[in-house]
Scaffold this active site. Structure first.
Site, PDB file in Angstrom:
ATOM      1  N   ASP A 364       0.850  -1.185   0.000  1.00 51.38           N
ATOM      2  CA  ASP A 364       0.000   0.000   0.000  1.00 51.38           C
ATOM      3  C   ASP A 364       0.893   1.245   0.000  1.00 51.38           C
ATOM      4  O   ASP A 364       1.897   1.316   0.728  1.00 51.38           O
ATOM      5  CB  ASP A 364      -0.913   0.013   1.228  1.00 51.38           C
ATOM      6  CG  ASP A 364      -1.894   1.176   1.189  1.00 51.38           C
ATOM      7  OD1 ASP A 364      -2.695   1.225   0.240  1.00 51.38           O
ATOM      8  OD2 ASP A 364      -1.848   2.033   2.103  1.00 51.38           O
ATOM      9  N   ASN A 372      -2.659  12.870  -3.326  1.00 50.52           N
ATOM     10  CA  ASN A 372      -3.643  13.374  -4.281  1.00 50.52           C
ATOM     11  C   ASN A 372      -4.126  14.764  -3.888  1.00 50.52           C
ATOM     12  O   ASN A 372      -4.339  15.631  -4.748  1.00 50.52           O
ATOM     13  CB  ASN A 372      -4.830  12.411  -4.367  1.00 50.52           C
ATOM     14  CG  ASN A 372      -4.522  11.200  -5.222  1.00 50.52           C
ATOM     15  OD1 ASN A 372      -3.713  11.284  -6.142  1.00 50.52           O
ATOM     16  ND2 ASN A 372      -5.150  10.067  -4.924  1.00 50.52           N
ATOM     17  N   ASP A 381      -2.075   9.633 -10.408  1.00 48.71           N
ATOM     18  CA  ASP A 381      -2.069   8.563 -11.427  1.00 48.71           C
ATOM     19  C   ASP A 381      -0.659   8.313 -11.946  1.00 48.71           C
ATOM     20  O   ASP A 381      -0.239   7.162 -12.137  1.00 48.71           O
ATOM     21  CB  ASP A 381      -2.988   8.945 -12.585  1.00 48.71           C
ATOM     22  CG  ASP A 381      -4.457   8.931 -12.194  1.00 48.71           C
ATOM     23  OD1 ASP A 381      -4.765   8.366 -11.122  1.00 48.71           O
ATOM     24  OD2 ASP A 381      -5.285   9.481 -12.943  1.00 48.71           O
ATOM     25  N   GLU A 408      -4.595   2.193  -4.471  1.00 50.40           N
ATOM     26  CA  GLU A 408      -3.137   2.262  -4.402  1.00 50.40           C
ATOM     27  C   GLU A 408      -2.529   0.974  -3.846  1.00 50.40           C
ATOM     28  O   GLU A 408      -1.371   0.950  -3.456  1.00 50.40           O
ATOM     29  CB  GLU A 408      -2.700   3.447  -3.519  1.00 50.40           C
ATOM     30  CG  GLU A 408      -3.095   3.338  -2.047  1.00 50.40           C
ATOM     31  CD  GLU A 408      -4.478   3.912  -1.765  1.00 50.40           C
ATOM     32  OE1 GLU A 408      -4.747   4.244  -0.620  1.00 50.40           O
ATOM     33  OE2 GLU A 408      -5.274   4.028  -2.728  1.00 50.40           O
TER      34      GLU A 408
END
Length: 490
Positions: A364, A372, A381, A408
């Site tokens: 993770d 983000n 991304d 993720e």
């Protein structure tokens, strides 16, 4: 189809005929080399035994002469006569306990020459063994020619070392004999001791004499298959492949081998096969010329069917592309969750069948939501794409599987891997992502890092569904995150 069947039938007949002749040539060569090895072993055994018999008689004669109080040099004429009568001998000598010659067929040449440094002398001096000892190929101290020694120990009346009786055999006696045997241009014959010491070889290469060939394929076969066998092997000396037949002498610690190159073995087979191929080619050419006209006519009637077939192939290609898209994550280029679930089941079943360990790493990205929020979703991304590309190159084995599990989260499935291997791979992944140095101001290290949970099991038929493996890895991941992130946990 008719033309294809005729072509395949004709080709199959030619291939089958050629294969049968190939096996027959190989079988005949195996029989020939085996018989030749048997004959060479008998020749070597007879030659060594004739020398050993004389050495034995001299050991007995030494005791008689000493008992009569006569000097051993009175045996010189007798020894000279024996050497003159038997071509195999280079010399016969009797040495005292200090290595000096007390009787010899070369009484003048060997005078004032000490032989205590010779291997055979040291062997008998240090070992109370009345059996014959066959030494390596060496240069004669008296004539300089190559010789092989056959020797026995002399003991005095108290059983102590009293000297050596040694027969030196001409190496060229074996070389001349081997030279008369037809083994082709690339053939080889060699005689070696049990320890691999090379005594005689055809073709003669002086630098190879005394070298050790015990690590070669022939000696490897001797250790595994016994005193006689035939094998196809690579020469340890000239790196050429040959068909070898070897045989170990019954009475002496020697092994003789003869090898024939494939070019000699299959020369006749190649000629026959070439003729068959030429005839087959001519027939196929005539058949093709006759069938070309028929095929053109048939193709005119099958134009529409061909178009349908092309459409079908295009559709299959599209289906394969769709299947690929359905199993691949569009962002990272990794396999997707659907592909992972399918692969997990397959590897789980394989692990049960093979009784091997199956490992899983759950990864993770640390504080990805903050990433983000700070840099925007396009940057997020791009970050996942970089991580996916890096992790995709991490596994070294083709069976290892990397997939995007969701968001993720990324998983690495490791077949035939135990918990230690999983731990090592997880740590490598953590270090790799950290080394990418992707800036992340919302993460304490200042760069993007990952946390990983890993586990490994050795499933059996009674184990639960493989989903338990995912659950265990996920729990390990949470422990890693709870412990502070940028770390791994089991």
């Amino acid at each position: 189809m008719f033309l294809l069947l005729v072509t395949l039938s004709l080709t199959s007949v030619v291939a089958w005929t050629s294969w049968q002749e190939y096996k027959e040539e190989l079988s005949l060569s195996k029989a020939e080399t085996s018989n030749l090895a048997r004959a060479l072993a008998q020749h070597a055994s007879d030659s060594i035994q004739s020398a050993d018999n004389i050495v034995i008689s001299l050991v007995h004669s030494v005791g008689l002469v000493k008992g009569d109080g006569k000097p051993l040099r009175e045996l010189n004429p007798f020894l000279s006569q024996l050497v003159a009568e038997l071509q195999i001998f280079q010399a016969l000598s009797i040495l005292d306990e200090r290595g000096n010659s007390v009787a010899s067929s070369e009484s003048v040449l060997s005078k004032n020459i000490n032989f205590a440094d010779r291997e055979y002398f040291r062997y008998h001096q240090n070992k109370d063994d009345r059996e014959p000892y066959i030494g390596p190929a060496i240069h004669s101290k008296t004539t300089g020619e190559f010789i092989v020694t056959v020797s026995r120990r002399l003991n005095n009346s108290k059983g102590n070392f009293a000297g050596v009786v040694v027969a030196t055999l001409r190496l060229d006696f074996f070389q001349y004999f081997y030279a008369e045997i037809d083994i082709g241009h690339s053939g080889v014959i060699f005689l070696a001791k049990d320890d691999g010491t090379l005594l005689v070889r055809r073709p003669f290469i002086e630098s190879t004499l005394g070298s050790n060939v015990s690590k070669g394929r022939v000696f490897d076969a001797y250790r595994k298959k016994g005193p006689a066998a035939t094998i196809m092997a690579l020469s340890i000396i000239d790196q050429k492949v040959r068909l070898y037949s070897y045989r170990h002498l019954e009475k002496y610690p020697l092994l003789v081998a003869v090898g024939i190159g494939p070019e000699e073995i299959f020369a006749s087979w190649r000629e026959k096969t070439f003729r068959l191929i030429v005839i087959c080619g001519l027939l196929l050419t005539l058949l093709s010329m006759f069938g070309a006209y028929l095929i053109r006519q048939i193709n005119k009637r099958q134009t529409s069917e061909g178009e349908l077939q092309r459409a079908k192939l295009e559709l299959e290609s599209l289906n394969k592309e769709l299947e690929k898209l359905a199993s691949e994550d569009g962002l990272t280029g990794l396999s997707n969750r659907r592909k992972f679930d399918k692969t997990l089941k397959q590897e789980y079943i394989r692990a049960i069948r093979n009784r091997t360990s199956l490992a899983l790493i759950m990864i993770d990205v640390d504080r990805f939501k903050q990433y983000n929020d700070i840099y925007g979703h396009p940057a997020g991304d791009n970050c996942l794409t970089l991580i996916g590309s890096a992790l995709k190159k991490l596994p070294a084995r083709g069976a290892d599987f990397v997939a995007r599990y969701g968001g993720e989260e990324i998983v690495i499935l490791l077949p035939e891997t135990d918990i230690d291997g999983a731990e090592s791979m997880a740590e490598r992944a953590r270090i790799l992502i950290e080394s990418l140095a992707i800036t992340h101001s919302g993460n304490p290290p200042g760069v993007v890092t990952i946390s990983a949970g890993f586990t490994a099991i050795k499933p059996t038929l009674g184990d639960p569904n493989p989903i338990a493996l995912v659950k265990t890895a996920d729990e390990a991941l949470y422990r890693a995150k709870a412990a502070g992130r940028n770390r791994i946990s089991r």
